[in-house]
Design an enzyme around this catalytic site. Structure first.
Site, PDB file in Angstrom:
ATOM      1  N   GLU A 162      40.838 -47.939 -66.364  1.00 48.23           N
ATOM      2  CA  GLU A 162      41.871 -47.087 -65.789  1.00 48.23           C
ATOM      3  C   GLU A 162      41.974 -47.358 -64.293  1.00 48.23           C
ATOM      4  O   GLU A 162      41.010 -47.761 -63.655  1.00 48.23           O
ATOM      5  CB  GLU A 162      41.522 -45.610 -66.005  1.00 48.23           C
ATOM      6  CG  GLU A 162      41.433 -45.259 -67.477  1.00 48.23           C
ATOM      7  CD  GLU A 162      41.393 -43.760 -67.736  1.00 48.23           C
ATOM      8  OE1 GLU A 162      42.257 -43.279 -68.464  1.00 48.23           O
ATOM      9  OE2 GLU A 162      40.488 -43.074 -67.198  1.00 48.23           O
TER      10      GLU A 162
ATOM     11  N   CYS B 131      43.378 -46.501 -56.485  1.00 51.96           N
ATOM     12  CA  CYS B 131      41.953 -46.438 -56.806  1.00 51.96           C
ATOM     13  C   CYS B 131      41.748 -47.390 -57.974  1.00 51.96           C
ATOM     14  O   CYS B 131      42.321 -47.194 -59.054  1.00 51.96           O
ATOM     15  CB  CYS B 131      41.579 -45.003 -57.175  1.00 51.96           C
ATOM     16  SG  CYS B 131      39.866 -44.857 -57.689  1.00 51.96           S
TER      17      CYS B 131
ATOM     18  N   CYS C 169      29.846 -48.441 -66.576  1.00 51.39           N
ATOM     19  CA  CYS C 169      28.965 -48.594 -65.421  1.00 51.39           C
ATOM     20  C   CYS C 169      27.520 -48.440 -65.884  1.00 51.39           C
ATOM     21  O   CYS C 169      27.215 -47.611 -66.741  1.00 51.39           O
ATOM     22  CB  CYS C 169      29.283 -47.545 -64.364  1.00 51.39           C
ATOM     23  SG  CYS C 169      28.308 -47.742 -62.859  1.00 51.39           S
TER      24      CYS C 169
ATOM     25  N   CYS D 276      25.000 -42.288 -63.388  1.00 45.25           N
ATOM     26  CA  CYS D 276      25.054 -41.020 -62.647  1.00 45.25           C
ATOM     27  C   CYS D 276      25.504 -39.924 -63.619  1.00 45.25           C
ATOM     28  O   CYS D 276      26.485 -40.106 -64.351  1.00 45.25           O
ATOM     29  CB  CYS D 276      26.011 -41.127 -61.472  1.00 45.25           C
ATOM     30  SG  CYS D 276      25.611 -42.548 -60.421  1.00 45.25           S
TER      31      CYS D 276
ATOM     32  N   CYS E 136      29.243 -38.398 -63.934  1.00 41.64           N
ATOM     33  CA  CYS E 136      30.374 -39.325 -63.870  1.00 41.64           C
ATOM     34  C   CYS E 136      30.757 -39.787 -65.281  1.00 41.64           C
ATOM     35  O   CYS E 136      29.905 -40.269 -66.039  1.00 41.64           O
ATOM     36  CB  CYS E 136      29.975 -40.528 -63.018  1.00 41.64           C
ATOM     37  SG  CYS E 136      31.165 -41.865 -63.061  1.00 41.64           S
TER      38      CYS E 136
ATOM     39  N   CYS F 288      38.001 -38.329 -59.021  1.00 41.34           N
ATOM     40  CA  CYS F 288      36.765 -39.109 -58.849  1.00 41.34           C
ATOM     41  C   CYS F 288      35.837 -38.849 -60.017  1.00 41.34           C
ATOM     42  O   CYS F 288      35.589 -37.699 -60.375  1.00 41.34           O
ATOM     43  CB  CYS F 288      36.023 -38.684 -57.596  1.00 41.34           C
ATOM     44  SG  CYS F 288      36.899 -38.993 -56.099  1.00 41.34           S
TER      45      CYS F 288
HETATM   46  N1  SAH Z   1      30.407 -46.652 -58.350  1.00 43.80           N
HETATM   47  C1  SAH Z   1      30.889 -46.329 -57.070  1.00 43.80           C
HETATM   48  C2  SAH Z   1      32.397 -46.121 -57.029  1.00 43.80           C
HETATM   49  C3  SAH Z   1      33.032 -45.398 -58.173  1.00 43.80           C
HETATM   50  S1  SAH Z   1      32.711 -43.682 -58.305  1.00 43.80           S
HETATM   51  C4  SAH Z   1      30.174 -45.118 -56.518  1.00 43.80           C
HETATM   52  O1  SAH Z   1      29.499 -44.439 -57.283  1.00 43.80           O
HETATM   53  O2  SAH Z   1      30.274 -44.874 -55.327  1.00 43.80           O
HETATM   54  C5  SAH Z   1      33.726 -42.986 -57.021  1.00 43.80           C
HETATM   55  C6  SAH Z   1      33.184 -41.705 -56.421  1.00 43.80           C
HETATM   56  O3  SAH Z   1      33.318 -40.615 -57.342  1.00 43.80           O
HETATM   57  C7  SAH Z   1      31.716 -41.758 -56.049  1.00 43.80           C
HETATM   58  O4  SAH Z   1      31.507 -41.197 -54.784  1.00 43.80           O
HETATM   59  C8  SAH Z   1      31.086 -40.914 -57.137  1.00 43.80           C
HETATM   60  O5  SAH Z   1      29.850 -40.409 -56.749  1.00 43.80           O
HETATM   61  C9  SAH Z   1      32.141 -39.854 -57.310  1.00 43.80           C
HETATM   62  N2  SAH Z   1      32.042 -39.061 -58.545  1.00 43.80           N
HETATM   63  C10 SAH Z   1      31.545 -39.446 -59.734  1.00 43.80           C
HETATM   64  N3  SAH Z   1      31.661 -38.446 -60.627  1.00 43.80           N
HETATM   65  C11 SAH Z   1      32.240 -37.406 -59.984  1.00 43.80           C
HETATM   66  C12 SAH Z   1      32.649 -36.102 -60.371  1.00 43.80           C
HETATM   67  N4  SAH Z   1      32.467 -35.670 -61.607  1.00 43.80           N
HETATM   68  N5  SAH Z   1      33.234 -35.310 -59.430  1.00 43.80           N
HETATM   69  C13 SAH Z   1      33.446 -35.761 -58.173  1.00 43.80           C
HETATM   70  N6  SAH Z   1      33.092 -36.984 -57.756  1.00 43.80           N
HETATM   71  C14 SAH Z   1      32.493 -37.806 -58.637  1.00 43.80           C
HETATM   72 FE1  SF4 Z   2      28.799 -45.773 -61.762  1.00 40.26          FE
HETATM   73 FE2  SF4 Z   2      29.976 -43.416 -61.833  1.00 40.26          FE
HETATM   74 FE3  SF4 Z   2      27.612 -43.680 -60.658  1.00 40.26          FE
HETATM   75 FE4  SF4 Z   2      29.795 -44.724 -59.492  1.00 40.26          FE
HETATM   76  S1  SF4 Z   2      29.374 -42.552 -59.868  1.00 40.26           S
HETATM   77  S2  SF4 Z   2      27.792 -45.700 -59.804  1.00 40.26           S
HETATM   78  S3  SF4 Z   2      30.946 -45.333 -61.329  1.00 40.26           S
HETATM   79  S4  SF4 Z   2      28.029 -43.986 -62.840  1.00 40.26           S
END
Ligand code: SAH
Ligand code: SF4
Length: 357
Positions: A94, A107, A114, A118, A121, A344
């Protein structure tokens, strides 16, 4: 099935070499590059500046598209559009277009899924399927550039904050940015790009050495190792002290500001105690000339696999106020496109809304 090479995977020298091997005059490479990246042509028949035989040869030798848009969702306020693309191997990604007053920000994704896991996410929750190629990263930008061109608009900013960890696909991500930055082609300035990383320290160090103008954002989310490791497993490998040391070296060597991202989760990382700890951790970024860091907080976006709740606006304001009082600039980011799961951390494939059906 063997696939043709993808034309957007080629950098300029590779394209020039191919044309030379075909016995074409040297100026053909620039003509094709202009067609692809300035005129945004993506079908061989559009290259009317080329002899018919060369158009045919290009069509036979190269694939001109890897991304097929299969669903497009627009937020109620119509300012955010999310597109679900399928890939040739039936995986998918996406990408999101956000319209601000003057900016048109994309974006984009760098991986299918991934590996970083995390917990909050949606991309992390789906696991890792594969890296995108540089051309597949580039094509996301060109897709929206074409849409915007139809209404006389241009892409102004690109944030590498979609699906995937860009520093876990370093070479392809940097190659894609370079291609989009090329002065003879798309020519989007390096300062218009922001790479967000979860904190892959060796890659941050490598990026520091490259001394590029690309902006760097670090997903921090917690100010102590216990809280951060519970949210972001990579913290066990590169704990806060190691990560922040790499960030300090980046700032010292590049003189560039670094952004820290913080998704505020109720009663987890939105407390005054976390804010004070964060302010303390970031004091070394305050330099006599300028403060070379900035904190972006965003209330957590909901995802199917995480039960944590978003903070309240009052808590978010209080969190930022504590940082500001301690000399650390902080902005509360508006949540965008939540009604279409385009915020995000909400990107996935199949999209979580499809999975629930
Ligand atoms: N992998 C990279 C970029 C993609 S994620 C990273 O983690 O930085 C983009 C951003 O969204 C990151 O700052 C991540 O921590 C944040 N993010 C992930 N899940 C989220 C959520 N449920 N609510 C708000 N931000 C989130
Ligand atoms: Fe991967 Fe999501 Fe963590 Fe970014 S926030 S590193 S996309 S698992």
């Amino acid at each position: 099935m063997e696939r043709k090479p993808f034309i957007y995977d080629l950098d300029f020298p590779a394209l020039a070499l191919q044309l030379e091997q075909w016995g074409e005059p040297p100026y053909r490479a620039a003509q094709i590059w202009h067609g692809l990246y300035r005129n945004l042509w993506n079908r061989p028949e559009e290259f009317t500046n080329l002899p018919h035989s060369l158009r045919q040869r290009l069509a036979e030798a190269f694939s001109f598209s890897h991304l097929t848009p299969i669903q497009e969702l627009s937020s109620k306020d119509r300012q955010t559009v999310k597109t679900l693309f399928s890939l040739p191997d039936d995986k998918g990604i996406e990408a999101v277009l956000m319209r601000y007053e003057r900016r048109r920000t994309l974006c984009i994704s760098t991986q299918v899924g991934c590996a970083m896991g995390c917990v909050f996410c949606a991309t992390g929750q789906m696991g890792f399927l594969r890296n995108l190629s540089s051309g597949e990263i580039v094509e996301q930008v060109l897709y929206y550039a074409r849409q915007l061109a139809r209404v006389g608009e241009k892409v102004t900013n690109v944030v590498v904050m979609g699906m995937g960890e860009p520093f876990h696909n370093y070479d392809q991500t940097l190659a894609a940015i370079e291609r989009l930055n090329h002065p003879e082609g798309f020519h989007l300035g390096a300062r218009r790009f922001t790479i967000s990383t979860v904190g892959v320290v060796p890659a941050i160090r490598r990026f520091t050495q490259e001394k590029r103008q690309i902006n760097l954002a670090i997903s921090l989310h917690a100010a102590d190792d216990e809280t951060r490791s519970a949210l972001l497993p990579i913290n066990r490998k590169y704990p806060l002290s190691v990560l922040l040391e790499a960030c300090r070296d980046y700032v010292a060597q590049t003189k560039r500001r670094i952004s820290f991202e913080w998704a505020l989760i109720r009663d987890k990382n939105d407390t005054p105690e976390q804010a004070y700890r964060l302010a303390h951790l970031l004091q070394p970024f305050r330099k006599p000339e300028a403060t070379l860091c900035h904190v972006n907080v965003i209330p957590l976006n909901p995802t199917p696999g995480f039960s944590g709740k978003a903070t309240t606006m009052e808590r978010a304001r209080q969190f930022c106020a504590i940082l500001e009082q301690n000399g650390i600039p902080c902005t509360i980011r508006l949540r965008r496109g939540i009604d279409i799961q385009a915020g995000c951390g909400q990107l996935a494939y199949p999209a979580p809304e499809t999975m629930r059906r």
